[in-house]
Enzyme design. Structure first.
Site, PDB file in Angstrom:
ATOM      1  N   GLY A 176      27.700 -10.970  -9.417  1.00  0.00           N
ATOM      2  CA  GLY A 176      26.990  -9.782  -9.866  1.00  0.00           C
ATOM      3  C   GLY A 176      26.531  -8.877  -8.754  1.00  0.00           C
ATOM      4  N   SER A 177      26.388  -9.412  -7.542  1.00  0.00           N
ATOM      5  CA  SER A 177      25.974  -8.591  -6.403  1.00  0.00           C
ATOM      6  C   SER A 177      27.132  -7.804  -5.822  1.00  0.00           C
ATOM      7  CB  SER A 177      25.363  -9.489  -5.312  1.00  0.00           C
ATOM      8  OG  SER A 177      24.191 -10.125  -5.773  1.00  0.00           O
TER       9      SER A 177
ATOM     10  N   SER B 212      23.205  -9.164  -1.681  1.00  0.00           N
ATOM     11  CA  SER B 212      22.931 -10.481  -2.277  1.00  0.00           C
ATOM     12  C   SER B 212      21.626 -10.382  -3.040  1.00  0.00           C
ATOM     13  CB  SER B 212      22.829 -11.561  -1.201  1.00  0.00           C
ATOM     14  OG  SER B 212      22.312 -12.770  -1.744  1.00  0.00           O
TER      15      SER B 212
ATOM     16  N   SER C 208      19.773 -12.634  -4.586  1.00  0.00           N
ATOM     17  CA  SER C 208      18.800 -13.651  -4.187  1.00  0.00           C
ATOM     18  C   SER C 208      18.459 -13.569  -2.704  1.00  0.00           C
ATOM     19  CB  SER C 208      19.346 -15.043  -4.490  1.00  0.00           C
ATOM     20  OG  SER C 208      20.453 -15.353  -3.640  1.00  0.00           O
TER      21      SER C 208
ATOM     22  N   THR D 134      22.797 -16.075  -0.779  1.00  0.00           N
ATOM     23  CA  THR D 134      24.194 -16.369  -1.072  1.00  0.00           C
ATOM     24  C   THR D 134      24.915 -16.780   0.204  1.00  0.00           C
ATOM     25  OG1 THR D 134      24.102 -14.659  -2.783  1.00  0.00           O
ATOM     26  CG2 THR D 134      26.274 -15.480  -2.162  1.00  0.00           C
TER      27      THR D 134
ATOM     28  N   ARG E 221      23.764 -10.493 -12.626  1.00  0.00           N
ATOM     29  CA  ARG E 221      24.636  -9.699 -13.487  1.00  0.00           C
ATOM     30  C   ARG E 221      23.849  -8.710 -14.346  1.00  0.00           C
ATOM     31  NH1 ARG E 221      24.104 -14.789 -15.565  1.00  0.00           N
ATOM     32  NH2 ARG E 221      23.710 -15.062 -17.811  1.00  0.00           N
TER      33      ARG E 221
ATOM     34  N   GLU F 209      30.140 -15.128 -18.219  1.00  0.00           N
ATOM     35  CA  GLU F 209      28.793 -15.588 -17.894  1.00  0.00           C
ATOM     36  C   GLU F 209      27.828 -15.526 -19.079  1.00  0.00           C
ATOM     37  OE1 GLU F 209      27.137 -15.098 -13.871  1.00  0.00           O
ATOM     38  OE2 GLU F 209      28.630 -13.507 -13.653  1.00  0.00           O
TER      39      GLU F 209
ATOM     40  N   HIS G 187      54.532  -3.514 -15.880  1.00  0.00           N
ATOM     41  CA  HIS G 187      55.643  -4.015 -15.070  1.00  0.00           C
ATOM     42  C   HIS G 187      55.728  -5.537 -15.122  1.00  0.00           C
ATOM     43  CE1 HIS G 187      56.669  -0.160 -13.065  1.00  0.00           C
ATOM     44  NE2 HIS G 187      55.414   0.118 -13.368  1.00  0.00           N
TER      45      HIS G 187
ATOM     46  N   LYS H  13      27.035 -25.132  -7.324  1.00  0.00           N
ATOM     47  CA  LYS H  13      26.186 -24.891  -6.155  1.00  0.00           C
ATOM     48  C   LYS H  13      25.485 -26.176  -5.702  1.00  0.00           C
ATOM     49  CE  LYS H  13      25.218 -19.982  -6.913  1.00  0.00           C
ATOM     50  NZ  LYS H  13      24.149 -18.973  -7.197  1.00  0.00           N
TER      51      LYS H  13
END
Length: 356
Positions: free
Chosen positions: A60-61, A102, A104, A107, A154, A240, A256, A350
């Site tokens: 989301g960042s 970021s 938070s 990241t 997000r 998400e 294509h 994580k």
């Protein structure tokens, strides 16, 4: 799964959306206003025009960088890339600008790229709520755009996009965006009312589409450029928020290859619902491509839904196509009986990486 009719029951929505993801989505117009105020009030150094720009971030960042990059293709003279990785392109150096985004501030990929930018002598700007990124950038004397915390990255797309766009304007990379942002807020306010919780399903295309998508996989398509980035955003929001698979592609490239994949009447095609992101200003050749592709897919797809851009500026038209997807994904989560906010699979990943 629940009765889609429950999407009109306000008390049920509140109970099953405890972190108020729908409320955050409805609040995007106000987020735009606050984000612009923050970006215009912070001090910026008088740097010379960079030779190139790398925007580093994840999830989301990073999406704000994608959107600005797409807009800059038509408005800016400096090449911009969005890097979703631990490392930077080899060409990043002392004449480059690196924007580390970021939400938070912690990241790991973004922090690694930030350290590499400093080691190569690049100029750096950070966009974050705080964390290690704010600490390092402040300590090094780099500009830090501090955005409000307390939400999922997000859901903070206004805070990841608007400051970046305004910074590009203030550095002389892009022309004035004030009028475009004002128009975008007006368009988003109208859409928030149209697609929001108080709007009943009979008058709400976002709720209606969510009901159609239960048990099906969305395939979101749009022309390359900012419409393609909007399609990618829809896909990520389904992943998400709805905890559901979704797919995306862009014109003319999909003509294509992917178009040929609709020749066989496979059962899986009947589980795909196609969402077309349209713009009355798209080129005549692309418009014709979309129409012909629509005819091909209509033979097998579960359904096809079109959304058309609103507004005059590129920013308004972009977000008018992007914004409905946020609502649809939130309603689809609730139709599946799922809380839109938690991302357990990512949290698990994580935690496992922290053991290394």
């Amino acid at each position: 799964m629940v009765d889609p009719g429950m999407l009109d029951e306000q008390s049920w929505l509140k109970k099953n959306d405890p972190s108020d993801m729908l409320g955050l989505i409805e609040g995007l117009p106000q987020q735009f206003k606050e984000a612009e105020r923050i970006a215009r009030s912070m001090p910026l150094p008088k740097w010379p025009e960079p030779r190139n720009i790398a925007i580093v971030g994840m999830g989301g960042s990073a999406i704000g960088g994608d959107l600005v990059r797409a807009l800059a293709e038509d408005q800016g003279p400096v090449p911009i890339v969005v890097q979703r990785n631990y490392t930077l392109p080899k060409w990043v150096g002392k004449d480059s600008l690196v924007v580390a985004s970021s939400y938070s501030g912690n990241t790991e990929e973004t922090l690694a790229a930030y350290a590499e930018a400093e080691a190569r002598g690049a100029r750096v700007i950070a966009i974050t709520t705080g964390g290690e990124l704010a600490k390092r950038a402040t300590g090094a004397g780099w500009p830090v755009v501090r955005i409000p915390g307390g939400m999922s990255p997000r859901a903070a797309i206004g805070y990841s996009f608007v400051p970046l766009l305004v910074v590009m304007e203030r550095l002389g990379i892009m022309p004035s965006q004030a009028e475009a942002l004002a128009e975008t807020v007006a368009v988003l306010e109208g859409q928030s009312a149209k697609y929001g919780r108080q709007s009943p399903m009979a008058e709400n295309p976002a709720k209606a589409l969510a009901a159609e998508l239960v048990g099906r996989a969305p395939l979101i398509l749009g022309p390359a450029g900012w419409q393609g980035i909007a399609a990618y955003r829809w896909k990520c929001q389904f992943n998400e928020n709805s905890k559901a698979p979704a797919f995306w592609n862009v014109f003319p490239e999909l003509n294509h290859n992917e178009t040929v994949g609709w020749e066989h009447p496979l059962e899986v095609l009947g589980r795909l619902h196609v969402v077309l992101l349209r713009d009355a200003l798209e080129s005549k050749r692309n418009a014709r491509r979309v129409d012909v592709t629509k005819e091909i897919m209509a033979k097998s797809a579960a359904g096809i839904t079109e959304f058309w851009a609103e507004g005059k500026s590129s920013v308004a038209r972009l977000f008018s196509l992007l914004y409905p997807g946020d609502f649809v994904s939130g309603y689809l989560a609730l139709a599946y009986g799922t809380d839109p906010t938690p991302i357990k699979a990512i949290d698990h990943l994580k935690s496992e990486l922290q053991k290394i």
